[in-house]
Design a protein around this motif. Structure first.
Motif, PDB file in Angstrom:
ATOM      1  N   TYR A  69      -4.147   1.102  -4.051  1.00  0.00           N
ATOM      2  CA  TYR A  69      -4.467  -0.045  -3.200  1.00  0.00           C
ATOM      3  C   TYR A  69      -5.907  -0.484  -3.427  1.00  0.00           C
ATOM      4  N   THR A  99       1.512  -0.814  -7.804  1.00  0.00           N
ATOM      5  CA  THR A  99       0.667  -1.542  -6.848  1.00  0.00           C
ATOM      6  C   THR A  99      -0.095  -2.670  -7.538  1.00  0.00           C
ATOM      7  N   ASP A 143       0.271   4.230  -1.876  1.00  0.00           N
ATOM      8  CA  ASP A 143      -0.325   5.507  -2.284  1.00  0.00           C
ATOM      9  C   ASP A 143       0.206   6.608  -1.381  1.00  0.00           C
ATOM     10  N   GLY A 144       0.491   7.744  -1.966  1.00  0.00           N
ATOM     11  CA  GLY A 144       0.994   8.845  -1.153  1.00  0.00           C
ATOM     12  C   GLY A 144       2.511   8.928  -1.145  1.00  0.00           C
ATOM     13  N   GLU A 145       3.161   7.897  -1.701  1.00  0.00           N
ATOM     14  CA  GLU A 145       4.629   7.972  -1.809  1.00  0.00           C
ATOM     15  C   GLU A 145       5.026   9.061  -2.793  1.00  0.00           C
ATOM     16  N   HIS A 203       3.059  12.867  -3.380  1.00  0.00           N
ATOM     17  CA  HIS A 203       1.655  13.036  -3.764  1.00  0.00           C
ATOM     18  C   HIS A 203       0.790  12.748  -2.540  1.00  0.00           C
ATOM     19  N   SER A 204      -0.394  13.336  -2.511  1.00  0.00           N
ATOM     20  CA  SER A 204      -1.347  12.915  -1.476  1.00  0.00           C
ATOM     21  C   SER A 204      -1.892  11.569  -1.928  1.00  0.00           C
ATOM     22  N   SER A 205      -2.683  10.930  -1.072  1.00  0.00           N
ATOM     23  CA  SER A 205      -3.214   9.645  -1.519  1.00  0.00           C
ATOM     24  C   SER A 205      -4.606   9.787  -2.126  1.00  0.00           C
ATOM     25  N   ALA A 246      -3.510  11.631  -8.121  1.00  0.00           N
ATOM     26  CA  ALA A 246      -2.913  10.296  -8.236  1.00  0.00           C
ATOM     27  C   ALA A 246      -1.613  10.301  -9.028  1.00  0.00           C
ATOM     28  N   GLY A 260      -9.472   8.038  -1.374  1.00  0.00           N
ATOM     29  CA  GLY A 260      -8.090   7.805  -0.938  1.00  0.00           C
ATOM     30  C   GLY A 260      -7.549   6.457  -1.358  1.00  0.00           C
ATOM     31  N   ASN A 261      -6.225   6.353  -1.329  1.00  0.00           N
ATOM     32  CA  ASN A 261      -5.528   5.097  -1.633  1.00  0.00           C
ATOM     33  C   ASN A 261      -6.008   4.432  -2.933  1.00  0.00           C
ATOM     34  N   MET A 278       0.891  -1.176   0.000  1.00  0.00           N
ATOM     35  CA  MET A 278       0.000   0.000   0.000  1.00  0.00           C
ATOM     36  C   MET A 278       0.918   1.212   0.000  1.00  0.00           C
TER      37      MET A 278
END
Ligand SMILES: NC(=O)c1ccc[n+]([C@@H]2O[C@H](COP(=O)([O-])OP(=O)(O)OC[C@H]3O[C@@H](n4cnc5c(N)ncnc54)[C@H](OP(=O)(O)O)[C@@H]3O)[C@@H](O)[C@H]2O)c1
Length: 236
Positions: free
Chosen positions: A159, A112, A92-94, A97-99, A104, A155-156, A90
């Protein structure tokens, strides 16, 4: 060749994967503990001890590892009874960036999907000839409530998409494979205290793996093509 049932668990070196290896070994399975890093796998297997758990190098990003694991299982055991597609990321957000999906990073989503969704397809296909040699093969895909369309939130996106797609993968295999010989199911473990789930999660490792172990081993457990939490079917 051993007469024990044989299981492969991906991401077996920590978290729920390691606990799953431990539980299957206690049920007398011969367990292949898949680990992206072999040394980590050797170290993890040593925490279980005994001769039921064998670490194997299995980086899901490396197709050669998938082929090599299939070869090892073929020559050492000649069959595979249980495959637990447990490994997951998981991320996202790496990368700043926000998740949120409105921000995106498509590369993150693609990475992922490769680990969480596409690698399980490659692995299942590589191992199906070995699963065809047993009467009651079980494939358990570790999904998530975050992949439930009926409860989709923001979000995410990487994932969430990967787990929605893993659920679809589960249904497609269940439709194509004879349910009298193969049971293919998805499971949501709940929110579990692991590196991914964090320390505040409300479930222990034992609670997190219970339904997956049940789907993988219980004679009466399930049909094929379901999505389960706490040993009960849940909505997609
Ligand atoms: N924890 C929760 O609350 C929760 C909730 C719902 C669903 N899940 C799902 O449950 C499964 C297990 O989660 P967990 O909480 O135990 O996670 P975790 O503690 O973060 O462990 C993830 C495992 O996946 C492995 N992995 C990651 N990328 C890989 C790759 N490319 N190749 C091979 N292995 C790789 C990791 O190996 P390395 O050590 O090499 O990184 C590690 O063994 C995941 O599919 C997760 O999505 C978890």
């Amino acid at each position: 060749m051993s007469t024990a049932k044989v299981a492969l668990v991906t991401g077996g070196n920590r978290g729920m994967g390691l606990e799953t290896c431990r539980a299957l070994a206690a049920l007398d399975f011969q367990v292949l503990l898949g680990s992206r890093d072999l040394d980590a796998g050797i170290e993890a297997a040593a925490t279980i001890g005994g001769d039921r758990v064998e670490p194997v190098k299995l980086d899901l990003g490396n197709p050669a590892d998938i082929d090599a694991v299939a070869q090892v299982i073929a020559s050492n055991f000649g069959q595979l009874d249980v495959l637990i597609n447990n490994a997951g990321i998981m991320i996202d957000g790496e990368g700043g960036h926000s998740s949120a999906i409105v921000d995106a990073d498509i590369d993150v989503i693609e990475r992922t999907l490769r680990v969480n969704t596409l690698a399980p397809i490659m692995l299942i296909n590589a191992l199906l000839p070995l699963m065809a040699r047993v009467d009651d093969a079980r494939i358990v895909n570790i999904s998530s409530g975050m992949g439930q369309l009926c409860d989709m939130d923001g979000g995410n996106p990487g994932y969430r998409l990967s787990k929605v797609a893993l659920n679809a993968v589960t249904r497609i295999y269940a439709a194509e494979l004879d349910p009298a010989r193969y049971r293919v199911n998805a499971v949501c473990p709940g929110w579990v205290r692991t590196d991914m789930g964090g320390a505040d999660a409300d479930r222990s490792l034992a609670e997190g793996i219970d339904t997956a172990i049940w789907l993988a081993t219980a004679a009466e457990a399930s049909g094929s093509g379901g999505f389960y939490r706490d040993r009960k079917p849940i909505d997609w």
